[in-house]
Scaffold this active site. Structure first.
Site, PDB file in Angstrom:
ATOM      1  N   LYS A 134       0.857  -1.177   0.000  1.00 45.61           N
ATOM      2  CA  LYS A 134       0.000   0.000   0.000  1.00 45.61           C
ATOM      3  C   LYS A 134       0.898   1.233   0.000  1.00 45.61           C
ATOM      4  O   LYS A 134       1.888   1.274   0.751  1.00 45.61           O
ATOM      5  CB  LYS A 134      -0.891  -0.013   1.244  1.00 45.61           C
ATOM      6  CG  LYS A 134      -1.929  -1.129   1.264  1.00 45.61           C
ATOM      7  CD  LYS A 134      -3.113  -0.805   0.381  1.00 45.61           C
ATOM      8  CE  LYS A 134      -4.274  -1.765   0.635  1.00 45.61           C
ATOM      9  NZ  LYS A 134      -5.443  -1.422  -0.208  1.00 45.61           N
ATOM     10  N   LYS A 163     -13.734  -7.738  -6.781  1.00 50.47           N
ATOM     11  CA  LYS A 163     -14.110  -8.020  -5.382  1.00 50.47           C
ATOM     12  C   LYS A 163     -15.602  -8.328  -5.335  1.00 50.47           C
ATOM     13  O   LYS A 163     -16.424  -7.447  -5.591  1.00 50.47           O
ATOM     14  CB  LYS A 163     -13.820  -6.809  -4.498  1.00 50.47           C
ATOM     15  CG  LYS A 163     -12.358  -6.605  -4.171  1.00 50.47           C
ATOM     16  CD  LYS A 163     -12.156  -5.395  -3.287  1.00 50.47           C
ATOM     17  CE  LYS A 163     -10.676  -5.267  -2.935  1.00 50.47           C
ATOM     18  NZ  LYS A 163     -10.350  -3.915  -2.436  1.00 50.47           N
TER      19      LYS A 163
HETATM   20 MG    MG Z   1      -7.142  -2.053  -3.865  1.00 47.64          MG
END
Ligand code: MG
Length: 380
Positions: free
Chosen positions: A177, A274
């Site tokens: 991240k 997702k």
């Molecule tokens: Mg992502």
């Protein structure tokens, strides 16, 4: 909305397997500590607070679904307390009444109640979700390669130690991240220098600018995920046209239609599918198929799920269109004791796809009780 054969969101008539009434819907809000806090561009998750949904058919068969929204609306506009309200006031009553809900949006709450209903109906037929999704699309794989997603940090020694541990565990790809902060870009460079042969990606959650992207583009990354904000497909297309590194889209792809717009604009080359964000496994599989047909790379992302959501998402990750390691690691990477039996990795580090009836796992009653912070039972 598309439905699984025999497992759709409306019981009556769907799939031609006869009407099975829904007798009860139970909501369980659960909270558990994450083993490692996950820091991303939109905040830090230390504990997980989500809603599990149980749908009980009139014959007594139960199924489970998970609403994977975060506690606060920092990642998407859905959040746990809001999902609880929409499940209690709209989605569960509609299911109990045997009618289609007329709710706009709220894909994560919808995925939970549809997932639970689908799980119950599949269990009633002794049929696994992964087998059902794989119908007509080749045999789903038994185990999937997984990416280790590592939170933002500018403590390079700590980051290198974490990456070393994930590599040791068999991670097929490491995803860091990031935000545009120079110290974080330096940390990515340190990982690349230490493991030049390790497939490495970054996820910016919509936070990058041209300067930071130009730096990251020199690092030989597998992909740069969501460099531009979710709604800025034109901006993403501009980045994609200038970068040698493939752009992956996550938050931008909220439906098959949104994927088609991204494809038409050239806004990326890889898509993060997702099931929670897309309103369930059926739409997720459709995005995966459409993207693969369009020549995009496809992987299934993660939402710091419990075993219920993780098993559900793994059924999509097992499909042949998902050619890039998924973000669904084993349970033990995220929490000490999952609410279900744990999702595990095999000896090669591949995450084993549950193949039992329905989603293949079930909350363990004692563990569920221990994690529950609120519960509500609605009957027809
Ligand atoms: Mg992502």
């Amino acid at each position: 909305m598309a439905t699984l054969v025999g497992a759709g969101r409306v019981t009556a008539g769907s799939g031609g397997v006869g009407r099975v009434e829904v007798g009860a819907v139970e909501l369980r809000r659960i909270r558990f500590a994450l083993r490692h806090p996950l820091r991303s561009a939109h905040g830090e998750e230390v504990t997980r607070d989500l809603v599990l949904v149980r749908v009980e058919l009139d014959d007594g068969t139960s199924g489970w679904g998970e609403c994977s929204a975060l506690t606060r609306p920092t990642y998407t506009n859905e959040y746990t307390a809001g999902c609880w309200a929409i499940l209690r006031d709209e989605l569960a009553p509609a299911l109990l009444a045997g009618r289609e809900d007329d709710v706009v949006g709220h894909p994560m709450a919808t995925a939970a109640v549809d997932g639970a209903h689908s799980d119950a109906r599949l269990r009633r037929r002794d049929r696994s979700l992964v087998a059902e999704l794989g119908l007509g699309h080749g045999r789903p794989v038994d185990a999937v390669a997984a990416t280790a997603v590592i939170g933002r940090t500018d403590d390079i020694d700590e980051l290198l130690a974490t990456v070393a541990a994930r590599v040791e565990e068999g991670a097929a790809l490491v995803k860091l991240k990031v935000s545009p902060r120079p110290a974080e870009l330096d940390a990515v460079a340190a990982v690349r220098a230490t493991w030049p042969d390790l497939a490495t990606a970054v996820d910016a959650n919509g936070s990058l600018d041209r300067r930071s992207l130009a730096i990251l583009d020199t690092m030989g990354l597998a992909y740069i995920e969501q460099p531009a904000p979710a709604a800025d497909l034109v901006g993403s297309a501009g980045f994609a046209s200038r970068l040698a590194t493939p752009v992956a889209l996550d938050e931008s792809v909220t439906s098959t239609a949104a994927f088609r717009a991204a494809d038409a604009l050239g806004a990326g080359r890889i898509v993060n599918v997702k099931p929670a964000r897309l309103g369930g496994v059926v739409e997720a599989a459709e995005v995966a198929r459409t993207a693969a047909d369009a020549g995009w790379g496809v992987f299934v992302g993660a939402m710091l799920e419990s075993g219920v959501g993780r098993a559900t998402a793994l059924a999509v990750a097992a499909l042949s269109w998902c050619t890039i390691p998924c973000d669904l690691g084993p349970s033990a990477r995220y929490l000490d004791d999952d609410v279900t039996e744990p999702i595990v990795a095999d000896g090669a580090g591949l995450v084993v796809v549950p193949t039992g009836p329905g989603i293949g796992v079930t909350p363990r009653p004692e563990r569920l009780e221990a994690l529950t912070t609120d519960q509500l039972l609605l009957r027809r």
